[in-house]
Enzyme design. Sequence first.
Site, PDB file in Angstrom:
ATOM      1  N   ARG A   1      -8.773 -13.949  19.507  1.00  0.00           N
ATOM      2  CA  ARG A   1      -9.841 -14.943  19.377  1.00  0.00           C
ATOM      3  C   ARG A   1     -10.811 -14.887  20.553  1.00  0.00           C
ATOM      4  O   ARG A   1     -11.307 -15.917  21.004  1.00  0.00           O
ATOM      5  CB  ARG A   1      -9.264 -16.359  19.253  1.00  0.00           C
ATOM      6  CG  ARG A   1      -8.568 -16.637  17.937  1.00  0.00           C
ATOM      7  CD  ARG A   1      -9.570 -16.773  16.801  1.00  0.00           C
ATOM      8  NE  ARG A   1      -8.902 -16.846  15.511  1.00  0.00           N
ATOM      9  CZ  ARG A   1      -8.697 -17.974  14.839  1.00  0.00           C
ATOM     10  NH1 ARG A   1      -9.095 -19.102  15.331  1.00  0.00           N
ATOM     11  NH2 ARG A   1      -8.086 -17.942  13.682  1.00  0.00           N
TER      12      ARG A   1
ATOM     13  N   ARG B   1     -15.198 -20.118  19.209  1.00  0.00           N
ATOM     14  CA  ARG B   1     -15.824 -21.392  19.547  1.00  0.00           C
ATOM     15  C   ARG B   1     -15.878 -21.754  21.021  1.00  0.00           C
ATOM     16  O   ARG B   1     -16.634 -22.631  21.403  1.00  0.00           O
ATOM     17  CB  ARG B   1     -15.118 -22.522  18.788  1.00  0.00           C
ATOM     18  CG  ARG B   1     -15.494 -22.544  17.342  1.00  0.00           C
ATOM     19  CD  ARG B   1     -14.564 -23.404  16.562  1.00  0.00           C
ATOM     20  NE  ARG B   1     -13.212 -22.859  16.629  1.00  0.00           N
ATOM     21  CZ  ARG B   1     -12.159 -23.394  16.048  1.00  0.00           C
ATOM     22  NH1 ARG B   1     -12.295 -24.519  15.385  1.00  0.00           N
ATOM     23  NH2 ARG B   1     -10.981 -22.832  16.128  1.00  0.00           N
TER      24      ARG B   1
ATOM     25  N   ARG C   1     -23.352 -19.258  15.210  1.00  0.00           N
ATOM     26  CA  ARG C   1     -22.795 -19.867  14.008  1.00  0.00           C
ATOM     27  C   ARG C   1     -23.752 -20.919  13.445  1.00  0.00           C
ATOM     28  O   ARG C   1     -23.939 -21.016  12.241  1.00  0.00           O
ATOM     29  CB  ARG C   1     -21.432 -20.499  14.287  1.00  0.00           C
ATOM     30  CG  ARG C   1     -20.706 -20.832  12.989  1.00  0.00           C
ATOM     31  CD  ARG C   1     -19.437 -21.598  13.211  1.00  0.00           C
ATOM     32  NE  ARG C   1     -19.671 -22.818  13.966  1.00  0.00           N
ATOM     33  CZ  ARG C   1     -18.757 -23.716  14.238  1.00  0.00           C
ATOM     34  NH1 ARG C   1     -17.523 -23.545  13.831  1.00  0.00           N
ATOM     35  NH2 ARG C   1     -19.054 -24.795  14.922  1.00  0.00           N
TER      36      ARG C   1
ATOM     37  N   ASP D   1     -12.152 -12.793   8.996  1.00  0.00           N
ATOM     38  CA  ASP D   1     -11.004 -13.694   8.924  1.00  0.00           C
ATOM     39  C   ASP D   1      -9.963 -13.152   7.951  1.00  0.00           C
ATOM     40  O   ASP D   1     -10.302 -12.439   7.001  1.00  0.00           O
ATOM     41  CB  ASP D   1     -11.428 -15.104   8.497  1.00  0.00           C
ATOM     42  CG  ASP D   1     -10.352 -16.123   8.854  1.00  0.00           C
ATOM     43  OD1 ASP D   1     -10.326 -16.559  10.025  1.00  0.00           O
ATOM     44  OD2 ASP D   1      -9.516 -16.443   7.994  1.00  0.00           O
TER      45      ASP D   1
ATOM     46  N   TYR E   1      -1.102 -19.594   3.048  1.00  0.00           N
ATOM     47  CA  TYR E   1      -2.365 -20.319   2.813  1.00  0.00           C
ATOM     48  C   TYR E   1      -2.693 -20.370   1.322  1.00  0.00           C
ATOM     49  O   TYR E   1      -3.211 -21.353   0.818  1.00  0.00           O
ATOM     50  CB  TYR E   1      -3.513 -19.654   3.579  1.00  0.00           C
ATOM     51  CG  TYR E   1      -3.406 -19.845   5.074  1.00  0.00           C
ATOM     52  CD1 TYR E   1      -3.913 -20.997   5.678  1.00  0.00           C
ATOM     53  CD2 TYR E   1      -2.785 -18.905   5.887  1.00  0.00           C
ATOM     54  CE1 TYR E   1      -3.803 -21.194   7.049  1.00  0.00           C
ATOM     55  CE2 TYR E   1      -2.673 -19.085   7.258  1.00  0.00           C
ATOM     56  CZ  TYR E   1      -3.175 -20.225   7.840  1.00  0.00           C
ATOM     57  OH  TYR E   1      -3.055 -20.428   9.182  1.00  0.00           O
TER      58      TYR E   1
END
Length: 351
Positions: A34, A38, A47, A84, A159
Amino acid sequence: MQHYRKEFKMRHHPAFIRAIKGEKVSPKPIWFMRQAGRYLPEYREKRAEAGSFLDLCFNPEMAAEVTLQPIRRFDLDAAILFADILLLPMFMGQELSFEAGEGPRLRPPLQDGPVELSHQKLHDGLSPIMETIRLCREALPEDKALIGFAGAPWTVATYMIAGQGVKDPSSLRSYAYENPETFQALIHELENATISYFKRQISAGVNAVQLFESWASGLPVEFLRAFCLEPAKRIAKALKAEFPEVPVIAFPKGAGVQLREYAEAGTFDAVSLGTETDPIWAVETLSSHVALQGGLDPLLVVRGGTPMFKAAEQLLTTFADKAYVFNLGHGFVPQTPPENVAELVKFIRTF
Ligand code: CP3
């Protein structure tokens, strides 16, 4: 394939690739899970410009820019493709969305009833990702590797089954026990989709691939072998048959002592260590079989200062004369101060 191999051989292999293939490279190569995301203001800006996380993933120019941002800011050895693990189910028949503060949603969840899954849309749907890879490889200096990735079948399946992230994904094995044929078919489908996705990533220009099994924890050994380890081995073998030069990294997070079976499988070049893995155990048990990567608690990078340096020093000392790539035991969290990352990189470089 021939073309790729020739080109790859001609290039001076990046330090990251040499270490991941078992060379005792010093100083240790560095990248972070990562590393794009963010915690970086330049990422948040991109973004916002893109509109949403998914718009960013499917805009090759912007996704390439975000992939390269950490390379420009820090002295790292590898970039990881910005994408992703949930893009795969998105093109297999579920609708993917990311709601602010809520994480990912896949609709309809498989646990609500059968969903028609197919490969048909995968090829076209994932084409923008291949363009991102081409743009990144073009822009990256030759001594920086580009890492491709995908989710491992079980992690992606969790998921898909729940339709979202759940607190204890290992509990979703109940779905597997209750729907054994459907579940086995799902894992098999994901395995094949992942193989073709990785092959395309490699053909487009990635120099190594990492398989994220983020939810290997809490599983009975036989379950882990059947639905995590064996699919991962089949994926790696299929890639090795076509691209023997391209390293495959397995990251079965939370697999505990079963990490040993990953290391001894003979199909992975490297195994990535989670935050919970004892480095001393890892060096004694795994290092003679594979290159190792990772282990630093990402929350120590939020803390910074002496506790962060001490933990980094412990890893660097433990793996000093082994094939090791510095990384985290899981991804950076959004509150990570970029200054701490810069200090950490400097510390590792000068260790
Ligand atoms: O530097 C990088 O690693 C960038 C590429 C990358 C992303 N996701 C971008 C992303 C990678 C390698 C992933 C892997 C991923 N995605 C995993 C496996 C690794 C792990 O963390 O265990 C998993 C389980 C996912 C699924 C996923 N994607 C979740 C659960 C979430 C929401 C929670 C979260 O962390 O935000 C995402 C969104 C996501 N993927 C973001 C990024 C940068 C945040 C999106 C944003 O708000 O901008």
